[in-house]
Design an enzyme around this catalytic site. Structure first.
Site, PDB file in Angstrom:
ATOM      1  CD  GLU A  28      -2.716   1.786   0.353  1.00 27.21           C
ATOM      2  OE1 GLU A  28      -3.309   0.955   0.036  1.00 27.21           O
ATOM      3  OE2 GLU A  28      -2.401   3.047   0.201  1.00 27.21           O
ATOM      4  CD  GLN A  29      -0.878   5.507  -3.350  1.00 27.95           C
ATOM      5  OE1 GLN A  29      -0.049   5.691  -4.287  1.00 27.95           O
ATOM      6  NE2 GLN A  29      -2.252   6.090  -3.457  1.00 27.95           N
ATOM      7  NE  ARG A 102     -12.546   4.240   1.062  1.00 27.85           N
ATOM      8  CZ  ARG A 102     -11.175   4.212   1.153  1.00 27.85           C
ATOM      9  NH1 ARG A 102     -10.554   4.962   2.315  1.00 27.85           N
ATOM     10  NH2 ARG A 102     -10.305   3.305   0.172  1.00 27.85           N
ATOM     11  CE1 TYR A 207     -24.870   7.752   2.258  1.00 29.50           C
ATOM     12  CE2 TYR A 207     -23.997   6.403   4.021  1.00 29.50           C
ATOM     13  CZ  TYR A 207     -23.857   7.104   2.658  1.00 29.50           C
ATOM     14  OH  TYR A 207     -22.619   7.228   1.992  1.00 29.50           O
ATOM     15  CG  ASP A 285     -13.159   1.990  -7.259  1.00 29.38           C
ATOM     16  OD1 ASP A 285     -14.413   1.458  -7.519  1.00 29.38           O
ATOM     17  OD2 ASP A 285     -13.080   3.060  -6.475  1.00 29.38           O
TER      18      ASP A 285
HETATM   19  P1  FAD Z   1      -9.666   2.144  -3.137  1.00 32.88           P
HETATM   20  O1  FAD Z   1     -10.598   2.274  -2.194  1.00 32.88           O
HETATM   21  O2  FAD Z   1      -9.529   3.422  -4.096  1.00 32.88           O
HETATM   22  O3  FAD Z   1      -8.178   1.627  -2.753  1.00 32.88           O
HETATM   23  C1  FAD Z   1      -6.939   1.721  -3.719  1.00 32.88           C
HETATM   24  C2  FAD Z   1      -6.012   1.606  -2.703  1.00 32.88           C
HETATM   25  O4  FAD Z   1      -4.893   1.383  -3.549  1.00 32.88           O
HETATM   26  C3  FAD Z   1      -5.769   2.871  -2.000  1.00 32.88           C
HETATM   27  O5  FAD Z   1      -5.382   2.420  -0.711  1.00 32.88           O
HETATM   28  C4  FAD Z   1      -4.621   3.299  -2.446  1.00 32.88           C
HETATM   29  O6  FAD Z   1      -3.712   4.131  -1.871  1.00 32.88           O
HETATM   30  C5  FAD Z   1      -3.723   2.336  -3.178  1.00 32.88           C
HETATM   31  N1  FAD Z   1      -2.813   2.633  -4.390  1.00 32.88           N
HETATM   32  C6  FAD Z   1      -3.074   3.359  -5.289  1.00 32.88           C
HETATM   33  N2  FAD Z   1      -2.171   3.244  -6.066  1.00 32.88           N
HETATM   34  C7  FAD Z   1      -1.057   2.482  -5.665  1.00 32.88           C
HETATM   35  C8  FAD Z   1       0.290   2.297  -5.877  1.00 32.88           C
HETATM   36  N3  FAD Z   1       0.802   2.667  -7.203  1.00 32.88           N
HETATM   37  N4  FAD Z   1       1.121   1.484  -5.170  1.00 32.88           N
HETATM   38  C9  FAD Z   1       0.530   1.169  -3.834  1.00 32.88           C
HETATM   39  N5  FAD Z   1      -0.699   1.230  -3.365  1.00 32.88           N
HETATM   40  C10 FAD Z   1      -1.629   1.961  -4.220  1.00 32.88           C
HETATM   41  N6  FAD Z   1     -16.361   5.724  -1.769  1.00 32.88           N
HETATM   42  C11 FAD Z   1     -17.760   6.091  -1.125  1.00 32.88           C
HETATM   43  O7  FAD Z   1     -18.819   5.568  -1.602  1.00 32.88           O
HETATM   44  N7  FAD Z   1     -17.536   7.066  -0.120  1.00 32.88           N
HETATM   45  C12 FAD Z   1     -16.348   7.706   0.167  1.00 32.88           C
HETATM   46  O8  FAD Z   1     -16.522   8.474   1.208  1.00 32.88           O
HETATM   47  C13 FAD Z   1     -15.427   7.038  -0.302  1.00 32.88           C
HETATM   48  N8  FAD Z   1     -13.895   7.890   0.086  1.00 32.88           N
HETATM   49  C14 FAD Z   1     -12.882   7.450  -0.352  1.00 32.88           C
HETATM   50  C15 FAD Z   1     -11.675   7.839   0.123  1.00 32.88           C
HETATM   51  C16 FAD Z   1     -10.517   7.393  -0.425  1.00 32.88           C
HETATM   52  C17 FAD Z   1      -9.267   8.146   0.050  1.00 32.88           C
HETATM   53  C18 FAD Z   1     -10.510   6.504  -1.569  1.00 32.88           C
HETATM   54  C19 FAD Z   1      -9.013   5.713  -1.838  1.00 32.88           C
HETATM   55  C20 FAD Z   1     -11.624   5.785  -2.114  1.00 32.88           C
HETATM   56  C21 FAD Z   1     -12.969   6.095  -1.400  1.00 32.88           C
HETATM   57  N9  FAD Z   1     -14.063   5.751  -1.852  1.00 32.88           N
HETATM   58  C22 FAD Z   1     -15.164   6.045  -1.187  1.00 32.88           C
HETATM   59  C23 FAD Z   1     -14.084   4.563  -2.784  1.00 32.88           C
HETATM   60  C24 FAD Z   1     -14.411   3.315  -2.433  1.00 32.88           C
HETATM   61  O9  FAD Z   1     -13.646   3.146  -1.341  1.00 32.88           O
HETATM   62  C25 FAD Z   1     -14.114   2.313  -3.635  1.00 32.88           C
HETATM   63  O10 FAD Z   1     -15.106   2.806  -4.657  1.00 32.88           O
HETATM   64  C26 FAD Z   1     -14.576   0.949  -3.399  1.00 32.88           C
HETATM   65  O11 FAD Z   1     -14.448   0.792  -2.068  1.00 32.88           O
HETATM   66  C27 FAD Z   1     -13.554   0.131  -4.262  1.00 32.88           C
HETATM   67  O12 FAD Z   1     -12.435   0.138  -3.574  1.00 32.88           O
HETATM   68  P2  FAD Z   1     -11.038  -0.251  -4.112  1.00 32.88           P
HETATM   69  O13 FAD Z   1     -10.301  -0.971  -3.108  1.00 32.88           O
HETATM   70  O14 FAD Z   1     -11.211  -0.936  -5.655  1.00 32.88           O
HETATM   71  O15 FAD Z   1     -10.088   0.962  -4.429  1.00 32.88           O
END
Ligand code: FAD
Length: 399
Positions: A28-29, A102, A207, A285
């Protein structure tokens, strides 16, 4: 297995892979798992999977099971429609519906990962795949190797760029201001109810999260000037107060309690034609960034994670094992998430906003829904019924 990203998708994937006896390292970054973000919707489709991972009791502690969703007129507060949730929803879709902060969900997932399995402060800058495995490079100059790389690195994924090429973001035309307010400062809102205010210049959602101590608010406003896609951009309380100024008293109660505000310019991408190579794949995502109107971003990431772990665990070991597993995973998940991703564009609860505020004389008596909006809410619920009912593990067993 190297999982890149410790968001909701990456942590769920790591927990599911470990549970199946696979060797996992998460990179994780961020230097720490910070409390970033506000509330999320955890639908029945995501909740049933987290219950099976053993998080039922923790979700009941930190999240809220809303008893109802109420749609009100933005201008005068008349009730347009009321959808029972709680036990009714659970009976229909086979698992509870939660609203959760979250940060609370991330903490619950992180507790499933033994400390040595999560490396913080490791920003991946690139990777190379060969027949023998994947070599990752990090900004701090270190490297790591793995048999399989899972890109769970969110909307700006470096893994997606390498697997599927650069993609242009698509702007939705709206921006959402979001944040949390203490429930104590919004006494007119029942702490077990999700609210939508429609028919005004902005659409407002509120909510309860964090055991009902806080309300998450999301004010969606039309926006001609697309700001960059960011989870950390901020807005100001004044902007929210202006957007909600014409609202009924409960709307203004929320506006008055607003502190820190996130400014969430809403973008998505076209669905991808491929997610995987022989040893690298995407989830959450990174694979299918979607608009929030169906509340499915986190849920689809959780489904991906569970499906991927199952596919990797059941594939025979050997040089071609990973490719076969990633192919199975992608074949199951790509059509499903494509449908959810495109469905989320339809506007979801935005269609409730089609109801112009009725004149005061036409307001429904307190507690009685207005016709028209009740039908719109009913059609919205039908739209998401198939998503809520879906059980990715049952789908895998069928496949
Ligand atoms: P994310 O939740 O985006 O997680 C991706 C992770 O990968 C992050 O921790 C990021 O730091 C890490 N990362 C990215 N690039 C690199 C790299 N090059 N090297 C190492 N690590 C890396 N959704 C809502 O509905 N409400 C919210 O309030 C909300 N707030 C959010 C706040 C943040 C900071 C983030 C990142 C996302 C947020 N989301 C929110 C989005 C929601 O969490 C996501 O749509 C969903 O949970 C899918 O998550 P994911 O794990 O695919 O991606």
């Amino acid at each position: 297995m190297a999982v890149l990203g410790a968001g909701i998708g990456g942590l769920t994937a790591a927990a599911a892979l470990l549970r199946r006896g696979l060797d996992v390292q998460v990179y994780e970054q961020a230097g720490e798992l910070r409390e970033v973000g506000v509330g999320l919707h955890l639908g029945s489709n995501g909740a049933r999977l987290l219950h099976r991972l053993g998080l039922g009791a923790e979700l009941d502690r930190v999240a809220v099971r809303p008893a109802a969703m109420e749609v009100r007129s933005f201008g005068d507060g008349a009730v347009f429609a009321r959808q029972p949730m709680g036990k009714t929803w659970e009976a229909e879709y086979g698992a509870p519906y939660y609203t959760v902060h979250r940060a609370d969900l991330l903490a619950a997932l992180a507790a499933l990962i033994p400390p040595g399995r999560l490396a913080l402060g490791r920003r991946c800058t690139g990777f190379e795949e060969s027949d023998a495995g994947v070599r990752l490079a990090f900004a701090d100059g270190t490297e790591a190797t793995a048999d399989v790389l899972v890109g769970a690195d969110g909307v700006h994924s470096v893994v997606r760029r390498a697997v599927a090429g650069a993609q242009r973001p698509v702007f939705s035309g709206v921006t959402a201001y979001r944040g949390v307010v203490p429930a104590g400062e919004t006494p007119s809102l029942a702490r077990d109810t999700m609210f939508v205010w429609a028919g005004g210049p902005s659409r407002l959602l509120a909510y309860p999260v964090s055991g009902g101590r806080l309300f998450t608010f999301v004010a969606v406003v039309p926006d001609g000037g697309a700001a960059p896609e960011s989870w950390s951009a901020t807005g100001s309380a004044d902007e929210v107060v202006r957007a909600l100024a014409a609202g009924e008293p409960a709307v203004r109660e929320i506006a008055a309690a607003v502190g820190e505000v996130g400014r969430w310019s809403l973008w998505d991408r076209e669905p991808l034609d491929r997610w995987s190579t022989a040893r690298t794949t995407l989830l959450g995502d990174a694979a299918h960034p979607m608009l929030p109107h169906h509340g499915q971003g986190a849920n689809q990431a959780i489904e991906d994670a569970i499906a991927l772990a199952a596919c990797l665990a059941r594939t025979p070991r050997g040089p071609h094992g990973p490719a076969a597993a990633l192919d199975d995973y992608e074949r199951l998940r790509r059509p499903h998430t494509r449908r959810v991703q495109l469905g989320s564009r339809d506007g979801g609860s935005m269609r409730l906003g089609g109801d112009a505020p009725a004149p005061a004389s036409a307001a429904a008596p307190a507690g009685r829904p207005r016709e028209g909006s009740a039908a719109a809410l009913g059609s919205m619920v039908e739209d998401v019924g198939w998503v809520q009912r879906y059980d990715v593990e049952a789908a895998l067993a069928d496949a």
